[in-house]
Design an enzyme around this catalytic site. Structure first.
Site, PDB file in Angstrom:
ATOM      1  N   THR A  40       0.809  -1.215   0.000  1.00 26.05           N
ATOM      2  CA  THR A  40       0.000   0.000   0.000  1.00 26.05           C
ATOM      3  C   THR A  40       0.844   1.267   0.000  1.00 26.05           C
ATOM      4  O   THR A  40       0.307   2.368  -0.104  1.00 26.05           O
ATOM      5  CB  THR A  40      -0.945   0.009   1.216  1.00 26.05           C
ATOM      6  OG1 THR A  40      -0.168  -0.194   2.409  1.00 26.05           O
ATOM      7  CG2 THR A  40      -1.975  -1.094   1.110  1.00 26.05           C
ATOM      8  N   HIS A  45       7.386   1.132   6.956  1.00 27.07           N
ATOM      9  CA  HIS A  45       7.878   1.941   8.061  1.00 27.07           C
ATOM     10  C   HIS A  45       8.188   1.022   9.236  1.00 27.07           C
ATOM     11  O   HIS A  45       7.964  -0.182   9.180  1.00 27.07           O
ATOM     12  CB  HIS A  45       6.919   3.083   8.424  1.00 27.07           C
ATOM     13  CG  HIS A  45       5.579   2.672   8.969  1.00 27.07           C
ATOM     14  ND1 HIS A  45       5.421   1.906  10.096  1.00 27.07           N
ATOM     15  CD2 HIS A  45       4.320   2.952   8.544  1.00 27.07           C
ATOM     16  CE1 HIS A  45       4.145   1.735  10.359  1.00 27.07           C
ATOM     17  NE2 HIS A  45       3.447   2.353   9.414  1.00 27.07           N
ATOM     18  N   HIS A  48       5.782  -1.631  10.465  1.00 24.80           N
ATOM     19  CA  HIS A  48       5.510  -2.760   9.578  1.00 24.80           C
ATOM     20  C   HIS A  48       6.521  -3.889   9.746  1.00 24.80           C
ATOM     21  O   HIS A  48       6.246  -5.032   9.381  1.00 24.80           O
ATOM     22  CB  HIS A  48       5.600  -2.318   8.099  1.00 24.80           C
ATOM     23  CG  HIS A  48       4.529  -1.382   7.659  1.00 24.80           C
ATOM     24  ND1 HIS A  48       4.767  -0.338   6.786  1.00 24.80           N
ATOM     25  CD2 HIS A  48       3.202  -1.332   7.953  1.00 24.80           C
ATOM     26  CE1 HIS A  48       3.642   0.321   6.575  1.00 24.80           C
ATOM     27  NE2 HIS A  48       2.685  -0.257   7.263  1.00 24.80           N
ATOM     28  N   LYS A  82      -9.873   0.122  10.219  1.00 22.60           N
ATOM     29  CA  LYS A  82     -10.137   1.297   9.390  1.00 22.60           C
ATOM     30  C   LYS A  82     -11.569   1.787   9.570  1.00 22.60           C
ATOM     31  O   LYS A  82     -12.491   1.001   9.730  1.00 22.60           O
ATOM     32  CB  LYS A  82      -9.882   0.981   7.914  1.00 22.60           C
ATOM     33  CG  LYS A  82      -8.437   0.586   7.619  1.00 22.60           C
ATOM     34  CD  LYS A  82      -7.482   1.719   7.954  1.00 22.60           C
ATOM     35  CE  LYS A  82      -6.039   1.311   7.769  1.00 22.60           C
ATOM     36  NZ  LYS A  82      -5.109   2.397   8.151  1.00 22.60           N
ATOM     37  N   ARG A  86     -10.407   1.907   2.185  1.00 19.15           N
ATOM     38  CA  ARG A  86      -9.069   2.312   1.763  1.00 19.15           C
ATOM     39  C   ARG A  86      -9.087   2.799   0.317  1.00 19.15           C
ATOM     40  O   ARG A  86      -9.882   2.340  -0.501  1.00 19.15           O
ATOM     41  CB  ARG A  86      -8.099   1.123   1.855  1.00 19.15           C
ATOM     42  CG  ARG A  86      -7.702   0.729   3.278  1.00 19.15           C
ATOM     43  CD  ARG A  86      -6.769  -0.471   3.219  1.00 19.15           C
ATOM     44  NE  ARG A  86      -6.417  -0.976   4.530  1.00 19.15           N
ATOM     45  CZ  ARG A  86      -5.262  -0.717   5.142  1.00 19.15           C
ATOM     46  NH1 ARG A  86      -4.379   0.054   4.547  1.00 19.15           N
ATOM     47  NH2 ARG A  86      -4.995  -1.219   6.325  1.00 19.15           N
ATOM     48  N   GLN A 173      -6.969 -13.716   2.081  1.00 17.73           N
ATOM     49  CA  GLN A 173      -5.804 -13.931   2.941  1.00 17.73           C
ATOM     50  C   GLN A 173      -5.807 -15.341   3.519  1.00 17.73           C
ATOM     51  O   GLN A 173      -4.760 -15.970   3.666  1.00 17.73           O
ATOM     52  CB  GLN A 173      -5.752 -12.893   4.069  1.00 17.73           C
ATOM     53  CG  GLN A 173      -4.499 -13.046   4.933  1.00 17.73           C
ATOM     54  CD  GLN A 173      -4.268 -11.883   5.870  1.00 17.73           C
ATOM     55  OE1 GLN A 173      -4.435 -10.734   5.496  1.00 17.73           O
ATOM     56  NE2 GLN A 173      -3.882 -12.178   7.095  1.00 17.73           N
ATOM     57  N   ASP A 194      -2.935  -7.295  15.450  1.00 13.69           N
ATOM     58  CA  ASP A 194      -4.144  -6.725  14.848  1.00 13.69           C
ATOM     59  C   ASP A 194      -4.641  -7.552  13.671  1.00 13.69           C
ATOM     60  O   ASP A 194      -5.752  -7.340  13.184  1.00 13.69           O
ATOM     61  CB  ASP A 194      -3.889  -5.290  14.407  1.00 13.69           C
ATOM     62  CG  ASP A 194      -2.742  -5.169  13.413  1.00 13.69           C
ATOM     63  OD1 ASP A 194      -1.834  -6.014  13.436  1.00 13.69           O
ATOM     64  OD2 ASP A 194      -2.753  -4.211  12.620  1.00 13.69           O
ATOM     65  N   LYS A 234      -0.808   2.585  17.012  1.00 15.18           N
ATOM     66  CA  LYS A 234       0.340   1.816  16.558  1.00 15.18           C
ATOM     67  C   LYS A 234       1.518   2.730  16.267  1.00 15.18           C
ATOM     68  O   LYS A 234       1.372   3.779  15.660  1.00 15.18           O
ATOM     69  CB  LYS A 234      -0.019   0.993  15.316  1.00 15.18           C
ATOM     70  CG  LYS A 234      -0.912  -0.187  15.605  1.00 15.18           C
ATOM     71  CD  LYS A 234      -1.001  -1.135  14.435  1.00 15.18           C
ATOM     72  CE  LYS A 234      -1.793  -0.559  13.299  1.00 15.18           C
ATOM     73  NZ  LYS A 234      -1.993  -1.546  12.208  1.00 15.18           N
ATOM     74  N   LYS A 237       4.901   5.918  13.234  1.00 16.94           N
ATOM     75  CA  LYS A 237       4.788   7.287  12.755  1.00 16.94           C
ATOM     76  C   LYS A 237       4.999   8.250  13.914  1.00 16.94           C
ATOM     77  O   LYS A 237       4.751   7.926  15.062  1.00 16.94           O
ATOM     78  CB  LYS A 237       3.414   7.528  12.112  1.00 16.94           C
ATOM     79  CG  LYS A 237       3.155   6.663  10.889  1.00 16.94           C
ATOM     80  CD  LYS A 237       1.841   7.013  10.239  1.00 16.94           C
ATOM     81  CE  LYS A 237       1.620   6.167   8.983  1.00 16.94           C
ATOM     82  NZ  LYS A 237       0.353   6.488   8.314  1.00 16.94           N
ATOM     83  N   THR A 238       5.509   9.434  13.598  1.00 12.13           N
ATOM     84  CA  THR A 238       5.691  10.482  14.584  1.00 12.13           C
ATOM     85  C   THR A 238       4.921  11.706  14.110  1.00 12.13           C
ATOM     86  O   THR A 238       4.254  11.673  13.076  1.00 12.13           O
ATOM     87  CB  THR A 238       7.180  10.855  14.727  1.00 12.13           C
ATOM     88  OG1 THR A 238       7.614  11.487  13.502  1.00 12.13           O
ATOM     89  CG2 THR A 238       8.028   9.619  14.981  1.00 12.13           C
TER      90      THR A 238
END
Length: 410
Positions: A40, A45, A48, A82, A86, A173, A194, A234, A237-238
């Site tokens: 995606t 990051h 992940h 979500k 998406r 999946q 998750d 999660k 990210k900052t």
């Protein structure tokens, strides 16, 4: 210490469908294990990468590792957590992201040698699977009422409903596990906590097909704990953005500082996931000085992901920014530019090549904001060139107030 005990000791096992089976598998045989990622974005990051840090330990213990990239599932989008549908990516964007993610995976796993990791793309087995055949053979084993009680759909149901398009994600999946089990004898799937609902669906589908086909194939799953902030979000990210793995998306300094912002409560888990430092040593370090522990963590992860040079550079820049009150050019970290095939080189090419900035786009933005200086003068032109003679003597560059370096010709 065997792998199962190591995973337990480092608190890397969060849930399993059968812990005794997992323990016996890891103690008595070499298995094939996989983890999946949807393409995606054009980089992973830090959040992940947790499953890959665990897969690295599996490979080191002699087990075969498969990375599944969701060329097909990525076209649908995982609804887990979500609140809205998406954005759908084009096939071209998905293919481009896949190539980037493959490069990221090489930081964690060995794709050469006697036990190379394997990368597969589920678009390969879904492209010729007709909708009718898939629903007759796979969809028939899924109960919609049960699916709707799954936590992965909760937010979508609360915020305007769930599309049938998204509900197909779990089926796809789940089938991935069945397919890899048959083709590679893959008996274990791992992923983040998750993903528990999607992962369990694969195990249950495999067991149902065992009954239908009178087979006794093994399907076991485990999840790793998530890196969560105190607010329950999660990590990865900052406030400045994601802590990307790809070097061209984030500077060494911002990567280091992103790790340094790890909440105190997550420091131990970050050490356990991304380093091989014994946990007894980690516990002593945290107990003695949490600030020094976070500095050590930031350095070790930056070195692991980006290399020792970037780790040393980011560490020095951080010390200059937060610990030194006076800028001393003589003590500035030294960066070396080794692409001097031309008499003169564009300043942004130099800054990107040495890792002082992450991209030309960042450089132009800083210049617009007056945030870059060259030899103590504000840089206002992104087209300025630097001669080989100037690089031989060294140029002093500064980003912001105290993020600086001396760049020299190598």
């Amino acid at each position: 210490m065997d792998l199962f005990e190591l995973l337990k000791e480092r608190n890397l096992i969060y849930q399993t469908t059968d812990e005794n089976a997992l323990k016996n598998m890891l103690k008595n045989q070499k298995i094939t294990v996989y983890s999946g990622v949807d393409p995606t974005a054009d980089s992973l990051h830090i959040g992940h990468c947790v499953p890959y840090t665990i897969l690295r330990r599996f490979q080191q213990a002699g087990h075969r590792v498969i990375i599944l990239i969701g060329g097909a599932t990525g076209a649908v989008g995982d609804p887990s957590g979500k609140t809205e549908l998406r954005s759908m990516l084009t096939k071209e964007a998905i293919d481009a992201n896949i190539e980037k993610i493959k490069e990221n995976a090489k930081l964690f796993l060995n794709f050469d040698g006697e036990n190379p990791a394997i990368i597969v793309n589920n678009a390969e087995w879904f492209k010729n699977y007709s909708y009718i055949d898939f629903m007759r053979e796979i969809g028939v084993h899924f109960n919609v009422n049960k699916m709707l009680t799954n936590e992965i759909y909760a937010k979508r149901l609360e915020n305007g409903g769930l599309t049938f398009f998204e509900m197909g994600y779990m089926l796809m999946q789940a089938y991935d596990f069945v397919y890899l089990n048959k083709l590679y004898d893959c008996t274990l799937q791992i992923g983040g906590a998750d993903q528990w609902g999607n992962i369990v669906a694969g195990v249950e589908l495999g067991r149902k097909l065992n009954f239908v086909n009178n087979e006794n194939r093994t399907f076991v799953a485990m999840t790793n704990p998530l890196l969560l902030t105190p607010e329950g979000k999660k990590m990865g990210k900052t406030e400045k953005g994601a802590i990307w793995i790809s070097k061209d998306k984030i500077s060494a300094f911002d990567f280091y500082q992103g790790i340094y912002q790890t909440p105190d409560s997550c420091v131990r888990l970050m050490f356990s996931m991304f380093t091989d430092i014994p946990m007894s040593e980690v516990d002593d370090l945290i107990k003695t000085d949490i600030v020094e522990a976070k500095k050590r963590l930031s350095y070790e992860i930056t070195k692991f992901i980006r290399g020792e040079n970037d780790a040393n550079l980011a560490k020095k820049m951080s010390e200059n920014l937060f610990e030194n009150t006076v800028i001393n050019k003589d003590n500035a970290p030294k960066l070396y530019f080794d692409n001097c095939n031309q008499n003169e080189v564009n300043i942004l090419d130099i800054l990107v090549s040495t890792g002082f900035i992450s991209s030309k786009g960042e450089g132009r933005r800083l210049i617009t904001q007056g945030g870059l200086s060259l030899d103590d003068k504000i840089l206002n032109d992104p087209n300025i060139t630097i001669s080989n003679e100037e690089l031989k003597n060294g140029i002093f560059v500064k980003k912001g107030k105290k993020n600086f370096a001396m760049i020299l010709k190598k």
